[in-house]
Scaffold this motif. Sequence first.
Motif, PDB file in Angstrom:
ATOM      1  N   LEU A  38      -2.149  -7.513   9.337  1.00 45.97           N
ATOM      2  CA  LEU A  38      -1.683  -7.027   8.042  1.00 45.97           C
ATOM      3  C   LEU A  38      -0.309  -7.636   7.841  1.00 45.97           C
ATOM      4  O   LEU A  38       0.598  -7.405   8.642  1.00 45.97           O
ATOM      5  CB  LEU A  38      -1.610  -5.497   8.045  1.00 45.97           C
ATOM      6  CG  LEU A  38      -1.035  -4.842   6.783  1.00 45.97           C
ATOM      7  CD1 LEU A  38      -1.892  -5.144   5.568  1.00 45.97           C
ATOM      8  CD2 LEU A  38      -0.902  -3.322   6.990  1.00 45.97           C
ATOM      9  N   THR A  39      -0.169  -8.447   6.777  1.00 49.33           N
ATOM     10  CA  THR A  39       1.032  -9.259   6.628  1.00 49.33           C
ATOM     11  C   THR A  39       1.626  -9.124   5.233  1.00 49.33           C
ATOM     12  O   THR A  39       0.910  -9.206   4.224  1.00 49.33           O
ATOM     13  CB  THR A  39       0.705 -10.741   6.894  1.00 49.33           C
ATOM     14  OG1 THR A  39       0.175 -10.876   8.216  1.00 49.33           O
ATOM     15  CG2 THR A  39       1.943 -11.614   6.763  1.00 49.33           C
ATOM     16  N   ALA A  40       2.934  -8.919   5.189  1.00 48.02           N
ATOM     17  CA  ALA A  40       3.695  -8.976   3.943  1.00 48.02           C
ATOM     18  C   ALA A  40       4.490 -10.276   3.954  1.00 48.02           C
ATOM     19  O   ALA A  40       5.170 -10.580   4.941  1.00 48.02           O
ATOM     20  CB  ALA A  40       4.631  -7.781   3.837  1.00 48.02           C
ATOM     21  N   THR A  41       4.406 -11.030   2.873  1.00 48.67           N
ATOM     22  CA  THR A  41       5.061 -12.331   2.809  1.00 48.67           C
ATOM     23  C   THR A  41       5.978 -12.416   1.594  1.00 48.67           C
ATOM     24  O   THR A  41       5.528 -12.238   0.455  1.00 48.67           O
ATOM     25  CB  THR A  41       4.008 -13.455   2.723  1.00 48.67           C
ATOM     26  OG1 THR A  41       3.119 -13.377   3.837  1.00 48.67           O
ATOM     27  CG2 THR A  41       4.681 -14.821   2.709  1.00 48.67           C
ATOM     28  N   GLY A  42       7.267 -12.654   1.840  1.00 46.81           N
ATOM     29  CA  GLY A  42       8.230 -12.872   0.760  1.00 46.81           C
ATOM     30  C   GLY A  42       8.313 -11.734  -0.230  1.00 46.81           C
ATOM     31  O   GLY A  42       8.417 -11.957  -1.439  1.00 46.81           O
ATOM     32  N   ILE A  43       8.306 -10.489   0.278  1.00 48.38           N
ATOM     33  CA  ILE A  43       8.233  -9.329  -0.617  1.00 48.38           C
ATOM     34  C   ILE A  43       9.573  -9.045  -1.288  1.00 48.38           C
ATOM     35  O   ILE A  43      10.612  -8.943  -0.636  1.00 48.38           O
ATOM     36  CB  ILE A  43       7.783  -8.072   0.153  1.00 48.38           C
ATOM     37  CG1 ILE A  43       6.377  -8.264   0.712  1.00 48.38           C
ATOM     38  CG2 ILE A  43       7.855  -6.838  -0.737  1.00 48.38           C
ATOM     39  CD1 ILE A  43       5.303  -8.451  -0.333  1.00 48.38           C
ATOM     40  N   ARG A  44       9.520  -8.940  -2.600  1.00 47.58           N
ATOM     41  CA  ARG A  44      10.634  -8.404  -3.392  1.00 47.58           C
ATOM     42  C   ARG A  44      10.080  -7.197  -4.132  1.00 47.58           C
ATOM     43  O   ARG A  44       9.063  -7.304  -4.830  1.00 47.58           O
ATOM     44  CB  ARG A  44      11.163  -9.438  -4.382  1.00 47.58           C
ATOM     45  CG  ARG A  44      12.344  -8.941  -5.230  1.00 47.58           C
ATOM     46  CD  ARG A  44      12.759  -9.983  -6.271  1.00 47.58           C
ATOM     47  NE  ARG A  44      13.820  -9.472  -7.141  1.00 47.58           N
ATOM     48  CZ  ARG A  44      15.115  -9.679  -6.960  1.00 47.58           C
ATOM     49  NH1 ARG A  44      15.531 -10.395  -5.925  1.00 47.58           N
ATOM     50  NH2 ARG A  44      16.007  -9.177  -7.789  1.00 47.58           N
ATOM     51  N   ALA A  45      10.717  -6.048  -3.961  1.00 46.41           N
ATOM     52  CA  ALA A  45      10.170  -4.829  -4.560  1.00 46.41           C
ATOM     53  C   ALA A  45      11.269  -3.808  -4.778  1.00 46.41           C
ATOM     54  O   ALA A  45      12.300  -3.825  -4.109  1.00 46.41           O
ATOM     55  CB  ALA A  45       9.084  -4.235  -3.657  1.00 46.41           C
ATOM     56  N   GLY A  46      11.010  -2.936  -5.718  1.00 51.04           N
ATOM     57  CA  GLY A  46      11.955  -1.861  -6.011  1.00 51.04           C
ATOM     58  C   GLY A  46      11.367  -0.942  -7.052  1.00 51.04           C
ATOM     59  O   GLY A  46      10.141  -0.879  -7.236  1.00 51.04           O
ATOM     60  N   TYR A  47      12.243  -0.235  -7.766  1.00 49.19           N
ATOM     61  CA  TYR A  47      11.804   0.764  -8.735  1.00 49.19           C
ATOM     62  C   TYR A  47      12.687   0.679  -9.981  1.00 49.19           C
ATOM     63  O   TYR A  47      13.907   0.668  -9.886  1.00 49.19           O
ATOM     64  CB  TYR A  47      11.903   2.169  -8.130  1.00 49.19           C
ATOM     65  CG  TYR A  47      11.163   2.304  -6.823  1.00 49.19           C
ATOM     66  CD1 TYR A  47       9.808   2.631  -6.790  1.00 49.19           C
ATOM     67  CD2 TYR A  47      11.808   2.074  -5.604  1.00 49.19           C
ATOM     68  CE1 TYR A  47       9.121   2.737  -5.592  1.00 49.19           C
ATOM     69  CE2 TYR A  47      11.134   2.184  -4.402  1.00 49.19           C
ATOM     70  CZ  TYR A  47       9.785   2.519  -4.398  1.00 49.19           C
ATOM     71  OH  TYR A  47       9.119   2.609  -3.204  1.00 49.19           O
ATOM     72  N   ARG A  48      12.037   0.584 -11.128  1.00 42.31           N
ATOM     73  CA  ARG A  48      12.738   0.594 -12.417  1.00 42.31           C
ATOM     74  C   ARG A  48      13.859  -0.434 -12.474  1.00 42.31           C
ATOM     75  O   ARG A  48      14.982  -0.134 -12.887  1.00 42.31           O
ATOM     76  CB  ARG A  48      13.287   1.984 -12.703  1.00 42.31           C
ATOM     77  CG  ARG A  48      12.199   3.051 -12.804  1.00 42.31           C
ATOM     78  CD  ARG A  48      12.773   4.430 -12.998  1.00 42.31           C
ATOM     79  NE  ARG A  48      11.722   5.449 -13.031  1.00 42.31           N
ATOM     80  CZ  ARG A  48      11.946   6.751 -13.090  1.00 42.31           C
ATOM     81  NH1 ARG A  48      13.200   7.197 -13.113  1.00 42.31           N
ATOM     82  NH2 ARG A  48      10.950   7.604 -13.108  1.00 42.31           N
ATOM     83  N   GLY A  49      13.560  -1.638 -12.034  1.00 42.75           N
ATOM     84  CA  GLY A  49      14.528  -2.712 -12.075  1.00 42.75           C
ATOM     85  C   GLY A  49      15.535  -2.709 -10.953  1.00 42.75           C
ATOM     86  O   GLY A  49      16.407  -3.588 -10.885  1.00 42.75           O
ATOM     87  N   HIS A  50      15.441  -1.747 -10.045  1.00 43.60           N
ATOM     88  CA  HIS A  50      16.366  -1.633  -8.913  1.00 43.60           C
ATOM     89  C   HIS A  50      15.647  -2.150  -7.670  1.00 43.60           C
ATOM     90  O   HIS A  50      14.742  -1.504  -7.156  1.00 43.60           O
ATOM     91  CB  HIS A  50      16.786  -0.175  -8.742  1.00 43.60           C
ATOM     92  CG  HIS A  50      17.648   0.070  -7.538  1.00 43.60           C
ATOM     93  ND1 HIS A  50      19.005  -0.091  -7.539  1.00 43.60           N
ATOM     94  CD2 HIS A  50      17.325   0.462  -6.274  1.00 43.60           C
ATOM     95  CE1 HIS A  50      19.493   0.213  -6.346  1.00 43.60           C
ATOM     96  NE2 HIS A  50      18.488   0.544  -5.555  1.00 43.60           N
ATOM     97  N   SER A  51      16.013  -3.318  -7.181  1.00 43.48           N
ATOM     98  CA  SER A  51      15.348  -3.923  -6.031  1.00 43.48           C
ATOM     99  C   SER A  51      15.929  -3.401  -4.721  1.00 43.48           C
ATOM    100  O   SER A  51      17.144  -3.297  -4.570  1.00 43.48           O
ATOM    101  CB  SER A  51      15.484  -5.455  -6.066  1.00 43.48           C
ATOM    102  OG  SER A  51      14.768  -5.995  -7.149  1.00 43.48           O
TER     103      SER A  51
END
Length: 222
Positions: free
Chosen positions: A3-16
Amino acid sequence: MSLTATGIRAGYRGHSVLDDVSLSIGAGETVGLRGPSGSGKSTLVRVLALLHTPDAGHVSLDGDRIDGARHRVPADVRTRIAVLFQSPRAAADPRLSLADLIAEPLRALRRPREHVAGRVAELADRAGLTADLLTRRPHAVSDGQLQRACLARSLAHEPRYLLCDEATTMLDASTQALVATVITEQQQRTGMGVLLVSHDPALLARRADRTEDLPTPPASVR
């Protein structure tokens, strides 16, 4: 198989909270994950569990790229990944008995009633839950008993990967040991991969095959 996550950019309501983060959990492997508060550990867990769609990057499951999250992902894919959260009370429907809590993922896929009953009994026994506890609702049991029910629920579909997000932080020593034993036995029996998120260096040193550090993201992406 991983199970692999690659180059993840994530956040909530524009807040990374994550920026270009990659992590891989191999079959049968226990990977530790640590990082300061606000570094996005729980967000990464939700991305890996297919509960949160990243703004960039992707998740791959056993070599197949997964697009989307939640019910946009086929059930036979979603059920290969399970999560055990830190707070069992936040993760449990207060209206359900412990038996119904464990049965919930099986009923969601319309498993036969006889199969559900047998599976609930098997999982409850493995988690150390007696028959009288199974009839109670969350308000009538301890945090440790409720977390054991959540653990049983997380194993209902024999997941290939289990993501533990500070899952033993709120538990007493004996319940921590039971949870660890059940997970280890499941891992040895099925080759399940485990992600262990924790602030406890002793726990990570004892349980993880390797440990990854998640840095606090730069202010520009927070």
